[in-house]
Design a protein around this motif. Structure first.
Motif, short mmCIF file in Angstrom:
data_model
loop_
_atom_site.label_atom_id
_atom_site.label_comp_id
_atom_site.label_asym_id
_atom_site.label_seq_id
_atom_site.Cartn_x
_atom_site.Cartn_y
_atom_site.Cartn_z
N VAL A 190 12.42 -21.93 -48.80
CA VAL A 190 11.04 -22.19 -48.38
C VAL A 190 10.79 -21.44 -47.07
O VAL A 190 11.29 -21.84 -46.02
CB VAL A 190 10.78 -23.70 -48.19
CG1 VAL A 190 9.31 -23.94 -47.84
CG2 VAL A 190 11.16 -24.47 -49.44
N LEU A 220 14.98 -24.85 -45.65
CA LEU A 220 13.72 -24.84 -44.91
C LEU A 220 13.79 -23.77 -43.83
O LEU A 220 14.54 -23.90 -42.85
CB LEU A 220 13.47 -26.21 -44.26
CG LEU A 220 13.11 -27.37 -45.21
CD1 LEU A 220 13.01 -28.67 -44.42
CD2 LEU A 220 11.80 -27.08 -45.92
N LEU A 228 5.66 -27.64 -41.04
CA LEU A 228 6.36 -28.68 -41.81
C LEU A 228 5.41 -29.75 -42.32
O LEU A 228 5.49 -30.15 -43.49
CB LEU A 228 7.47 -29.31 -40.96
CG LEU A 228 8.24 -30.45 -41.63
CD1 LEU A 228 8.93 -29.97 -42.90
CD2 LEU A 228 9.25 -31.05 -40.66
N LEU A 253 6.76 -30.25 -50.89
CA LEU A 253 8.22 -30.16 -50.90
C LEU A 253 8.84 -31.47 -51.36
O LEU A 253 9.84 -31.49 -52.09
CB LEU A 253 8.74 -29.79 -49.52
CG LEU A 253 8.35 -28.41 -48.98
CD1 LEU A 253 8.90 -28.21 -47.58
CD2 LEU A 253 8.84 -27.31 -49.92
N ILE A 263 19.30 -30.54 -48.39
CA ILE A 263 18.35 -29.81 -47.55
C ILE A 263 19.12 -29.16 -46.40
O ILE A 263 19.90 -29.82 -45.71
CB ILE A 263 17.27 -30.74 -46.98
CG1 ILE A 263 16.38 -31.28 -48.11
CG2 ILE A 263 16.40 -30.01 -45.96
CD1 ILE A 263 15.34 -32.29 -47.63
N SER A 280 18.07 -27.18 -43.03
CA SER A 280 16.91 -26.84 -42.21
C SER A 280 17.32 -25.98 -41.03
O SER A 280 18.29 -26.30 -40.33
CB SER A 280 16.23 -28.12 -41.70
OG SER A 280 15.26 -27.81 -40.71
N LEU A 329 12.87 -34.83 -40.31
CA LEU A 329 12.86 -34.40 -41.70
C LEU A 329 12.85 -35.60 -42.65
O LEU A 329 12.12 -35.62 -43.65
CB LEU A 329 14.07 -33.51 -41.99
CG LEU A 329 14.12 -32.19 -41.20
CD1 LEU A 329 15.46 -31.51 -41.42
CD2 LEU A 329 12.98 -31.27 -41.61
#
Length: 275
Positions: free
Chosen positions: A15, A73, A80, A87, A97, A99, A109
């Motif tokens: 992403v 991410l 975000l 998402l 995930i 990030s 998050l």
């Protein structure tokens, strides 16, 4: 299921495919991630990224992406909140995930992505774009050992990875290695300026300063000796290097104190941004 290199995921969603995200993607492909197992989500992909995905056979902005083993991410932190609802809908119960959002904690998050479970927070730096990065990473309690190995395989494709015992150390990592390349670039500026002040033409001073720092960096990279030993090896007692180091190592206002002050200032700012 694809036969990826051990520990690489069989499906991955990236992403945000800007400079850092795109560099990470190139690194994954180099270590064996299969293009058909990657999906890129970016509302405004560059022409270069669009062409890259088309050439490699990577899915770009599919209408209905499926949940993947790993979701990376790499968007701008301020995006975000806007991206979170969509998402959240593509997170599976086993999705890991990872990030790299500066200033966004694991708690941030979890609150914005309630469907999330296992989370790795990582802080890479700019040299990751050429495969020579330094990344600090921390995990929450939901990350399994297999998932940590997967994260390590992905993050180490762009350089070294240091696993932190606590997320609390991320701000210090940000201040040291995250911002650190800028300190080195400024060192080159200052070294070139000093060479000009000593009588060298500016363009010559710039070339010599640049080659000196990149060469010293490569020597550090290839050598197993501590930096202090390398420094001592090029310092003859009573010589020119020793004269310069007397200035740089002067207490209490030498380079060590200045660098500590600089890193502390960066850490404070990282804490403020995270708060």
């Amino acid at each position: 299921m694809s036969s990826n290199t051990p520990h690489l995921p069989s499906s991955l969603i990236l992403v945000g495919a800007g400079k850092m995200g795109g560099s990470m993607l190139e690194g994954w492909l180099k270590v064996g991630m299969k293009p058909e197992d990657v999906t890129v989500l970016d509302p405004k992909p560059s022409e270069e990224m669009t062409m890259f995905c088309r050439t490699k056979g990577i899915s770009l902005n599919p209408a209905d992406p499926a949940a993947a083993d790993v979701l990376i991410l790499a968007i701008k932190p301020q995006m975000l909140d806007e991206a979170a609802p969509a998402l959240n809908g593509i997170l599976g119960p086993q999705t890991l995930i990872i990030s790299i959002l500066a200033g966004k904690t694991i708690g941030d998050l979890r609150s914005r992505l309630p469907a999330s479970s296992a989370i790795v927070r990582a802080m890479p730096n700019l040299p990751a774009s050429i495969g020579r990065g330094a990344t600090g990473a921390a995990v929450n309690e939901k990350v399994s050992e297999t998932q940590r190995l997967t994260a390590d395989a992905l993050l180490s494709s762009n350089g070294i990875v240091e696993w932190l015992p606590s997320e609390d150390l991320i701000d210090a990592v940000t201040a040291l290695s995250g911002s650190g390349p800028a300190y080195v670039f400024h060192l080159v500026e200052c070294l070139a300026d000093a060479g000009t002040a000593a009588g060298l033409p500016p363009d010559l001073a710039q070339r010599l300063a640049r080659a000196t720092v990149t060469g010293a960096g490569e020597l550090l990279f290839q050598s197993e000796l501590p930096p202090a030993t390398l420094r001592q090896n090029v310092t003859s007692p009573g010589g020119t290097t020793a004269a310069a180091l007397e200035v740089l190592m002067r207490e209490p206002n030498g380079l060590k104190a200045l660098m500590r002050e600089a890193v502390a200032a960066a850490k404070r700012r990282a804490e403020e941004l995270a708060g």
